[in-house]
Scaffold this active site. Structure first.
Site, PDB file in Angstrom:
ATOM      1  N   ASP A   4       0.819  -1.206   0.000  1.00  0.00           N
ATOM      2  CA  ASP A   4       0.000   0.000   0.000  1.00  0.00           C
ATOM      3  C   ASP A   4       0.857   1.263   0.000  1.00  0.00           C
ATOM      4  O   ASP A   4       1.932   1.303   0.599  1.00  0.00           O
ATOM      5  CB  ASP A   4      -0.894  -0.021   1.243  1.00  0.00           C
ATOM      6  CG  ASP A   4      -1.765   1.208   1.360  1.00  0.00           C
ATOM      7  OD1 ASP A   4      -2.618   1.415   0.468  1.00  0.00           O
ATOM      8  OD2 ASP A   4      -1.598   1.973   2.331  1.00  0.00           O
ATOM      9  N   GLU A   7       1.075  -0.370  -5.089  1.00  0.00           N
ATOM     10  CA  GLU A   7       0.143   0.718  -5.332  1.00  0.00           C
ATOM     11  C   GLU A   7       0.989   1.990  -5.389  1.00  0.00           C
ATOM     12  O   GLU A   7       1.356   2.557  -4.368  1.00  0.00           O
ATOM     13  CB  GLU A   7      -0.901   0.826  -4.218  1.00  0.00           C
ATOM     14  CG  GLU A   7      -1.969   1.855  -4.545  1.00  0.00           C
ATOM     15  CD  GLU A   7      -2.476   2.643  -3.351  1.00  0.00           C
ATOM     16  OE1 GLU A   7      -3.462   3.368  -3.518  1.00  0.00           O
ATOM     17  OE2 GLU A   7      -1.872   2.548  -2.263  1.00  0.00           O
TER      18      GLU A   7
END
Length: 623
Positions: free
Chosen positions: A302, A355
């Site tokens: 993330d 990401e």
């Protein structure tokens, strides 16, 4: 490995299995506790076995490395505990949870508990063996992104436990044609509304859905059904809860002291100090733990952009440059390369997916050529351009044709995943179906078009739960998906289309085997902005191909001529306007003949009917 050697590697930032060394470890004589607190004058283990009284079980220092140890005969599996830490300089007394705890009590409690060694007997040896030689770059990868607590719930609102999810989620994902399930973060977190992105237990699966062995059973069942499982993992920041990692021993231990380096103002969280050896050991060990102990098939990492840039979401004067005067976080870059090298070296076939929302170069290229070493990267540009275009009134799409053609300019610079993720259906953004313009019929036609646009565009795929059947409301972690919508024909049609698209992507090499290669894609015509039409070829490594034609307007087109590689019969494999999916059933009668005759610099051509707001996929019939 000896205790001294484990501590040496930990202090050097090279112990990627520090969970064997630190934390709580049940033994015959009791439980051995170890914790890193280099700026402590005294550390005690407190818990339900000593009335939470400090000074009863005082830990002793293992030397200059900052690790403290105690053997507590009264503590065993299930015992609740914390560490009471007295800061060396201020004398302040802190009560902290174990950073290496393997289990926490159910929220709102935040104490760790001693976890017995797992007795689970895995049955996925064949899966892991096949994964090790899996040619993922040329294989279909279609990810169903799931928040475990809100996919489906009991009638009284309780979330399903892991073994209950296994009975329902796995058959559903298999039936819909997905290859992988990706779980939003399940590392322990105190706040439901964070969806797991503000983790306090980097080695503990959340207790919301059952025991650690229940999670193992879920993943094992996924593997038995042919599904991989990915974990959304969050090394970019951690929350400020005073009982967790923040100022752990009274100093900025895991974070930076200077808020210009150590604080995410947007999220109210701390940034890890990636330059500190013990912090790298902590994070690398967390990644290793999930892959080794739970057999996850990869990590989606993330907020990588927030790690890479020192000035991420900061104004001038709010950040400190690196030693060269630049904005790059050099320590985070080194950490990410170490992470990817470790994962790919120790877990063959496991994936790492970034990401990363900027144009940072070579995110998904090997570290030995200067890349960050991720397997893949989310294509946020494709997602943003696509959703911006699809939200436009079709009448005006002709003026924004570049939003759906520009992606091919950079599509092969990285190994891209095309995400329609949870980020796009929260915080007032509405649902995917709610973004679509027009009346009810046009909204569903546009949504079907969006799903087919994703399926037939080069790149691996990701869909957040609910998007596959046109969830109407914005997603909330506090309730299950609106499954009752499937009683409505329009939603059931979207779900049928999603399943058929997934299976076509999986079964046709032309749609997946060259997702990352320019050779797998060829425009037929990308210039017809007047009609808002695009057409292209997808090529497989085996020489197979399909023809894709897209009409982004509600105006049907007949006799629309396309150049194709050779004459002959072309079968209409999929038409998103079929009544089976809720459309008007305008199409090409199941097949169409291509005639010999040059068109668009190709030796053959066919005259196709393009339904309104629809995609048509044609496949040549071979002898």
């Amino acid at each position: 490995m000896t205790l001294a050697h484990a501590q040496y590697l930990f202090n050097e930032g090279r112990n990627v299995q520090a969970y064997h060394f630190l934390g709580a470890h049940p033994q015959l004589e009791g439980t051995a506790f170890r914790v890193w607190a280099p700026n402590a004058a005294q550390v005690s283990v407190v818990g339900d076995f000593n009335g939470w009284q400090g000074g009863v079980h005082v830990m002793h220092s293992l030397g200059r490395g900052g690790v403290w140890e105690a053997l507590v005969p009264e503590a065993g599996p299930g015992s609740l505990y914390r560490f009471e830490i007295t800061n060396r300089d201020s004398g302040a007394v802190l009560t902290k949870s174990d950073p290496y705890a393997r289990g926490f009590e159910l929220r709102p409690g935040s104490a760790a508990y001693v976890v017995a060694p797992s007795q689970y007997r895995w049955g996925d040896a064949q899966w892991l063996q096949q994964r090790a030689s899996w040619d993922w770059q040329h294989a279909p990868l279609n990810i169903y992104e799931v928040h475990a607590g809100s996919w489906m719930r009991h009638a009284d609102g309780r979330p399903y436990l892991w073994r209950e999810l296994a009975e329902r989620l796995i058959p559903y994902a298999v039936a819909q044609g997905y290859t992988h399930i990706e779980l939003l973060p399940i590392t322990e977190h105190p706040l439901d509304e964070s969806w797991g992105y503000q983790a306090t237990g980097y080695f503990a699966p959340t207790s919301r859905y059952g025991s650690p062995d229940d999670l193992r059973a879920f993943i094992d069942a996924c593997h038995a059904a042919g599904l991989g499982v990915l974990l959304d993992w969050v090394p970019g920041h951690f929350p400020q809860d005073d009982w967790a990692l923040a100022r752990f021993d009274g100093t900025a231990l895991y974070e930076h002291e200077d808020p210009r380096l150590g604080l995410h103002a947007d999220w109210g969280t701390h940034i890890f100090n990636y330059g500190r050896h013990e912090v790298r050991s902590f994070l690398l060990s967390s990644a290793h733990w999930w892959l080794a102990e739970f057999h996850f098939d990869g990590l989606r990492v993330d907020a990588v952009a927030s790690m890479l840039y020192l000035d991420y979401s900061r104004e001038p004067g709010q950040w400190l440059p690196n030693r060269h005067g630049g904005r790059e976080n050099l320590e985070a870059i080194d950490f990410l390369r170490e992470l990817n090298t470790m994962v790919h070296g120790e877990f063959p076939g496991a994936l790492t997916i970034a990401e990363e929302s900027t144009a940072w170069p070579q995110v998904s290229r090997p570290t030995y050529v200067g890349g960050l070493g991720f397997s893949m990267k989310w294509n946020m540009g494709w997602m943003n351009d696509s959703l911006r275009y699809f939200q436009r009134d079709p009448l005006f799409r002709r003026w924004h044709h570049d939003e759906v053609t520009f992606g091919q300019v950079y599509a092969y610079s990285e190994n891209f995943v095309l995400p329609l993720s949870h980020d796009e259906v929260v915080h007032g953004k509405g649902s995917l179906s709610g973004k679509m313009p027009g009346d009810a019929w046009q909204r569903f036609a546009n949504l079907r078009l969006l799903l087919a646009w994703q399926a037939f565009t080069p790149g691996k795929k990701l869909m957040f739960m609910g998007g596959e059947f046109g969830q109407s409301r914005e997603w909330s972690e506090g309730r299950e998906l609106d499954w009752e919508l499937l009683a409505e024909p329009a939603h059931a049609g979207v779900q049928r289309l999603a399943g058929d698209l997934n299976r076509l992507y999986r079964d046709l090499p032309a749609l997946h085997s060259q997702d990352f290669a320019r050779e797998g894609f060829e425009w037929i015509d990308c210039h017809d902005s007047e009609h808002s039409v695009l057409s292209w070829l997808r090529w497989g490594r085996d020489g197979s191909f399909v023809v894709v034609a897209v009409n982004f307007t509600p105006t049907p087109l007949t006799g629309y001529r396309l150049g194709v590689p050779h004459p002959g019969r072309y079968v209409e494999v999929l038409n998103s306007d079929s009544t089976h999916y809720g459309g008007s059933d305008l199409g090409n009668g199941g097949a169409i003949e291509a005639a010999l005759g040059e068109w668009m610099r190709r030796p053959a051509n066919l005259a196709i009917t393009l339904p309104p707001l629809a995609v048509v996929l044609l496949r040549p019939v071979t002898a």
